[in-house]
Each structure stands twice: as structure tokens, then as C-alpha cells.
Design a protein around this motif. Structure first.
Motif, PDB file in Angstrom:
ATOM      1  N   VAL A 121     101.950   1.598  -4.234  1.00  0.00           N
ATOM      2  CA  VAL A 121     101.828   3.015  -3.911  1.00  0.00           C
ATOM      3  C   VAL A 121     100.360   3.412  -3.981  1.00  0.00           C
ATOM      4  CG1 VAL A 121     102.528   5.357  -4.510  1.00  0.00           C
ATOM      5  CG2 VAL A 121     104.101   3.451  -4.908  1.00  0.00           C
ATOM      6  N   ALA A 122      99.835   3.962  -2.903  1.00  0.00           N
ATOM      7  CA  ALA A 122      98.446   4.424  -2.872  1.00  0.00           C
ATOM      8  C   ALA A 122      98.389   5.858  -3.393  1.00  0.00           C
ATOM      9  CB  ALA A 122      97.881   4.332  -1.457  1.00  0.00           C
ATOM     10  N   ASP A 123      98.381   5.989  -4.704  1.00  0.00           N
ATOM     11  CA  ASP A 123      98.409   7.320  -5.319  1.00  0.00           C
ATOM     12  C   ASP A 123      98.034   7.180  -6.788  1.00  0.00           C
ATOM     13  OD1 ASP A 123      98.746  10.014  -5.691  1.00  0.00           O
ATOM     14  OD2 ASP A 123     100.795  10.073  -4.920  1.00  0.00           O
ATOM     15  N   GLY A 124      97.869   8.306  -7.459  1.00  0.00           N
ATOM     16  CA  GLY A 124      97.643   8.297  -8.892  1.00  0.00           C
ATOM     17  C   GLY A 124      98.911   7.881  -9.615  1.00  0.00           C
ATOM     18  N   VAL A 125      98.746   7.315 -10.816  1.00  0.00           N
ATOM     19  CA  VAL A 125      99.908   6.761 -11.506  1.00  0.00           C
ATOM     20  C   VAL A 125     100.915   7.840 -11.902  1.00  0.00           C
ATOM     21  CG1 VAL A 125      98.761   4.695 -12.334  1.00  0.00           C
ATOM     22  CG2 VAL A 125      98.592   6.793 -13.677  1.00  0.00           C
ATOM     23  N   VAL A 126     100.442   8.996 -12.342  1.00  0.00           N
ATOM     24  CA  VAL A 126     101.366  10.048 -12.765  1.00  0.00           C
ATOM     25  C   VAL A 126     102.165  10.553 -11.570  1.00  0.00           C
ATOM     26  CG1 VAL A 126     101.575  12.363 -13.734  1.00  0.00           C
ATOM     27  CG2 VAL A 126      99.999  10.712 -14.773  1.00  0.00           C
ATOM     28  N   ARG A 127     101.469  10.891 -10.484  1.00  0.00           N
ATOM     29  CA  ARG A 127     102.176  11.387  -9.299  1.00  0.00           C
ATOM     30  C   ARG A 127     103.149  10.344  -8.759  1.00  0.00           C
ATOM     31  NH1 ARG A 127      96.984  13.269  -8.081  1.00  0.00           N
ATOM     32  NH2 ARG A 127      96.674  11.496  -6.690  1.00  0.00           N
ATOM     33  N   ALA A 128     102.714   9.082  -8.744  1.00  0.00           N
ATOM     34  CA  ALA A 128     103.568   8.025  -8.205  1.00  0.00           C
ATOM     35  C   ALA A 128     104.841   7.872  -9.026  1.00  0.00           C
ATOM     36  CB  ALA A 128     102.809   6.706  -8.164  1.00  0.00           C
ATOM     37  N   LEU A 129     104.706   7.842 -10.348  1.00  0.00           N
ATOM     38  CA  LEU A 129     105.883   7.612 -11.181  1.00  0.00           C
ATOM     39  C   LEU A 129     106.769   8.846 -11.278  1.00  0.00           C
ATOM     40  CD1 LEU A 129     104.462   5.340 -14.010  1.00  0.00           C
ATOM     41  CD2 LEU A 129     105.887   4.714 -12.061  1.00  0.00           C
ATOM     42  N   VAL A 130     106.178  10.028 -11.210  1.00  0.00           N
ATOM     43  CA  VAL A 130     107.007  11.233 -11.162  1.00  0.00           C
ATOM     44  C   VAL A 130     107.874  11.210  -9.907  1.00  0.00           C
ATOM     45  CG1 VAL A 130     106.949  13.744 -10.835  1.00  0.00           C
ATOM     46  CG2 VAL A 130     105.515  12.681 -12.583  1.00  0.00           C
ATOM     47  N   ARG A 131     107.268  10.841  -8.783  1.00  0.00           N
ATOM     48  CA  ARG A 131     108.015  10.768  -7.528  1.00  0.00           C
ATOM     49  C   ARG A 131     109.089   9.672  -7.585  1.00  0.00           C
ATOM     50  NH1 ARG A 131     103.908  10.670  -4.674  1.00  0.00           N
ATOM     51  NH2 ARG A 131     103.693   8.419  -4.409  1.00  0.00           N
ATOM     52  N   GLU A 132     108.733   8.513  -8.122  1.00  0.00           N
ATOM     53  CA  GLU A 132     109.691   7.406  -8.198  1.00  0.00           C
ATOM     54  C   GLU A 132     110.839   7.714  -9.160  1.00  0.00           C
ATOM     55  OE1 GLU A 132     109.922   4.612  -6.585  1.00  0.00           O
ATOM     56  OE2 GLU A 132     108.092   4.758  -5.403  1.00  0.00           O
ATOM     57  N   SER A 133     110.585   8.566 -10.145  1.00  0.00           N
ATOM     58  CA  SER A 133     111.615   8.867 -11.146  1.00  0.00           C
ATOM     59  C   SER A 133     112.752   9.712 -10.593  1.00  0.00           C
ATOM     60  CB  SER A 133     110.980   9.587 -12.346  1.00  0.00           C
ATOM     61  OG  SER A 133     110.597  10.917 -12.006  1.00  0.00           O
ATOM     62  N   ALA A 134     112.547  10.308  -9.409  1.00  0.00           N
ATOM     63  CA  ALA A 134     113.529  11.242  -8.863  1.00  0.00           C
ATOM     64  C   ALA A 134     114.895  10.603  -8.671  1.00  0.00           C
ATOM     65  CB  ALA A 134     113.025  11.824  -7.549  1.00  0.00           C
ATOM     66  N   ASP A 135     114.937   9.336  -8.253  1.00  0.00           N
ATOM     67  CA  ASP A 135     116.230   8.688  -8.005  1.00  0.00           C
ATOM     68  C   ASP A 135     116.448   7.489  -8.920  1.00  0.00           C
ATOM     69  OD1 ASP A 135     114.369   7.013  -6.927  1.00  0.00           O
ATOM     70  OD2 ASP A 135     115.323   6.814  -4.965  1.00  0.00           O
ATOM     71  N   ALA A 136     115.719   7.427 -10.035  1.00  0.00           N
ATOM     72  CA  ALA A 136     115.833   6.307 -10.957  1.00  0.00           C
ATOM     73  C   ALA A 136     116.748   6.653 -12.129  1.00  0.00           C
ATOM     74  CB  ALA A 136     114.462   5.899 -11.480  1.00  0.00           C
ATOM     75  N   VAL A 137     117.489   5.671 -12.600  1.00  0.00           N
ATOM     76  CA  VAL A 137     118.291   5.838 -13.811  1.00  0.00           C
ATOM     77  C   VAL A 137     117.375   5.965 -15.020  1.00  0.00           C
ATOM     78  CG1 VAL A 137     119.960   4.690 -15.329  1.00  0.00           C
ATOM     79  CG2 VAL A 137     120.262   4.603 -12.843  1.00  0.00           C
ATOM     80  N   LEU A 138     116.259   5.231 -14.996  1.00  0.00           N
ATOM     81  CA  LEU A 138     115.299   5.211 -16.104  1.00  0.00           C
ATOM     82  C   LEU A 138     113.946   4.790 -15.556  1.00  0.00           C
ATOM     83  CD1 LEU A 138     114.875   5.308 -19.265  1.00  0.00           C
ATOM     84  CD2 LEU A 138     115.385   2.850 -19.246  1.00  0.00           C
ATOM     85  N   THR A 139     112.876   5.403 -16.079  1.00  0.00           N
ATOM     86  CA  THR A 139     111.507   5.012 -15.737  1.00  0.00           C
ATOM     87  C   THR A 139     110.850   4.464 -16.988  1.00  0.00           C
ATOM     88  OG1 THR A 139     111.372   6.751 -14.054  1.00  0.00           O
ATOM     89  CG2 THR A 139     109.295   5.807 -14.824  1.00  0.00           C
ATOM     90  N   VAL A 140     110.155   3.338 -16.866  1.00  0.00           N
ATOM     91  CA  VAL A 140     109.588   2.637 -18.022  1.00  0.00           C
ATOM     92  C   VAL A 140     108.090   2.459 -17.842  1.00  0.00           C
ATOM     93  CG1 VAL A 140     109.677   0.539 -19.440  1.00  0.00           C
ATOM     94  CG2 VAL A 140     111.770   1.392 -18.336  1.00  0.00           C
ATOM     95  N   VAL A 141     107.316   2.714 -18.909  1.00  0.00           N
ATOM     96  CA  VAL A 141     105.876   2.465 -18.897  1.00  0.00           C
ATOM     97  C   VAL A 141     105.469   1.823 -20.213  1.00  0.00           C
ATOM     98  CG1 VAL A 141     105.242   4.331 -17.315  1.00  0.00           C
ATOM     99  CG2 VAL A 141     105.385   4.784 -19.762  1.00  0.00           C
ATOM    100  N   GLY A 142     104.291   1.176 -20.200  1.00  0.00           N
ATOM    101  CA  GLY A 142     103.770   0.528 -21.391  1.00  0.00           C
ATOM    102  C   GLY A 142     103.058   1.497 -22.308  1.00  0.00           C
ATOM    103  N   PRO A 143     102.654   1.043 -23.495  1.00  0.00           N
ATOM    104  CA  PRO A 143     102.135   1.944 -24.519  1.00  0.00           C
ATOM    105  C   PRO A 143     100.659   2.297 -24.429  1.00  0.00           C
ATOM    106  CG  PRO A 143     102.354  -0.249 -25.421  1.00  0.00           C
ATOM    107  CD  PRO A 143     102.859  -0.318 -24.002  1.00  0.00           C
TER     108      PRO A 143
END
Length: 254
Positions: free
Chosen positions: A71-93
Motif C-alpha cells: 500500500v502506497a500510503d502512511g501506515v496509520v491511514r493504510a491500517l485504518v482502511r484495512e481494518s474496515a473489513d478485518a476480524v482483527l488488525t495486528v501490529v508489533g510493539p
């Protein structure tokens, strides 16, 4: 039609590998697919990282379908968008930069306050075999959705559910009336889950962090006002993101 799936953000760092492994385990536990996302300015840079991630998942969990996405985007915007249809979103610490450093400082609060579904932040040391409890932190009466998620997590793991109420929560009984729909095990063929509850009257955030030492995962809600995309992280959620001894799941609530 999009199949049920877990989303994980990677960036090629060693820290993000741990998030990848956790996300793959979550997908395998639920019997659903895994989508691996790399947010990067130039998509051409993502190929080797995504290929390596997919190979690792297939070796460890051959029955988990894997999809990769640059995804050619910032990480926050990308994962917020991807989270829309996800059961769970996971990131590292944490890490030196990119997604590995996603949950450091204000960026972690932005993501946790904006994701459109449950967010799992991989914290703590490697899980101990003797950790069996799912921990639920309650800061208000609007956390029924977080309670339901915690109950389902306990069912998936065959674990006990421990509920810790802050002093601002008006209910002190073992099963608060507002959470009865979420903590009524044994219905419709669902396994029975043991529920233990206690109320903390002082320093609830610190008490919750201390309780994470014996938990396999901690679940807490993030209040979202109606009509607003973003939300507000309570003091306990903010503290957990930085100090929890186990993975943290932030669940958006209304």
C-alpha cells in the motif's frame, strides 16, 4: 465477497516478524485467512518483504490462506482502511521506524483511536505456557462490545475470563447487568466460560497493568462518539499500550 480475515502490518524488521507470527496464530485459531500489509512510499520495495512474510506463514500454518498487499500510503491511514473489513488488525510493539515503531508515542494512540475493528498490539515477552486467563478491563458501561470480544476470546482459547472494573463503573457484582448478554456462557451450544470479577477503587490503570502479568491477552474498549470516525482512549487503554505485560486488544465501542 471478502472472506473473513486477520490483517497484520509488517515492515521487514525483526519486531514485525513477531506481529506476523501472532497474527498467523490468530487466523489459525479462528480458521480464517491472513492479509499481510506493507505500507511503503514505493510499492516496488515491498516485494521481498511480503514474499518472505508469506513464506514464513505457509511454513508454520499451511492451512491458513495468505494474501499480501503493498500500500502506497502512511501506515496509520493504510491500517485504518484495512481494518474496515478485518476480524482483527495486528501490529508489533516497537522498533526503529516504520511499522515497527508504530505504537510508540502519539502514533499508537492515533491508530487505536481510529481503527474500525479490534486492534491487537503485540506486547510483553514471549507468552508463557502457564498463562491461561483472558483479562477484560472495564472503564464504563459502554464496554459491552469489548466484553463480548473478551468472552469470545476466552471461548477460543478455552480460558477463564477475568474482569477488572474501575471505580467509575457503577456495577460491582460478578456479572454486571450491562454485560449479561456478553457473559452468559453455555447458550446455543457455546462452551461454558468461567468468569471472575473484581472492582478496583484506586489506580485502576496500574492495577490493570499488574494483572496483565498473568494474562494471555488483555481486552479494553475505546469509546467512539456517534457520528465521529475517531475516538478517545481512556487512561487505562493508554497505559496498557505502553506498559502491558501481554498483548493488548483495543475494541471500538459506542
Amino acid at each position: 465477497m471478502t472472506l473473513p480475515h486477520v490483517v497484520v502490518g509488517v515492515d521487514g524488521s525483526l519486531v514485525s516478524v513477531r506481529a506476523l507470527d501472532q497474527a498467523a496464530e490468530e487466523a489459525a485459531r479462528r480458521g480464517i485467512a491472513l492479509r499481510v500489509v506493507y505500507a511503503v512510499p514505493d510499492r516496488d520495495e515491498a516485494g521481498p518483504v511480503l514474499a518472505s512474510a508469506a513464506s514464513r506463514v505457509r511454513q508454520r500454518h499451511p492451512n491458513v490462506p495468505v494474501e499480501t498487499r503493498a500500500v502506497a500510503d502512511g501506515v496509520v491511514r493504510a491500517l485504518v482502511r484495512e481494518s474496515a473489513d478485518a476480524v482483527l488488525t495486528v501490529v508489533g510493539p516497537r522498533g526503529l521506524g516504520g511499522l515497527a515503531g508504530l505504537v510508540c508515542g502519539a502514533v499508537s494512540s492515533r491508530l487505536a483511536a481510529q481503527v474500525q475493528g479490534p486492534l491487537l498490539v503485540v506486547r510483553g515477552e514471549c507468552p508463557h505456557d502457564d498463562r491461561r486467563d483472558v483479562l477484560l478491563g472495564l472503564e464504563s458501561d459502554t464496554s459491552t462490545k469489548a466484553a463480548l470480544y473478551a468472552l469470545e476470546e476466552a471461548e477460543l482459547r478455552g480460558a477463564r475470563l477475568r474482569v477488572l472494573h474501575s471505580r467509575t463503573h457503577r456495577h460491582t457484582s460478578p456479572e454486571p447487568p450491562s454485560l449479561i448478554p456478553a457473559t452468559s456462557p453455555g447458550q446455543e451450544g457455546r462452551p461454558r466460560v468461567a468468569v471472575e470479577s473484581r472492582t478496583v477503587h484506586t489506580a485502576p490503570a496500574h492495577a490493570l497493568v499488574a494483572a496483565t502479568r498473568d494474562a494471555v491477552v488483555v481486552v479494553i474498549g475505546s469509546h467512539r462518539p456517534e457520528g465521529r470516525h475517531g475516538g478517545h482512549l481512556g487512561p487505562a487503554a493508554r497505559t496498557l499500550l505502553h506498559h502491558s505485560h501481554c498483548p493488548v486488544v483495543v475494541v471500538p465501542t459506542r
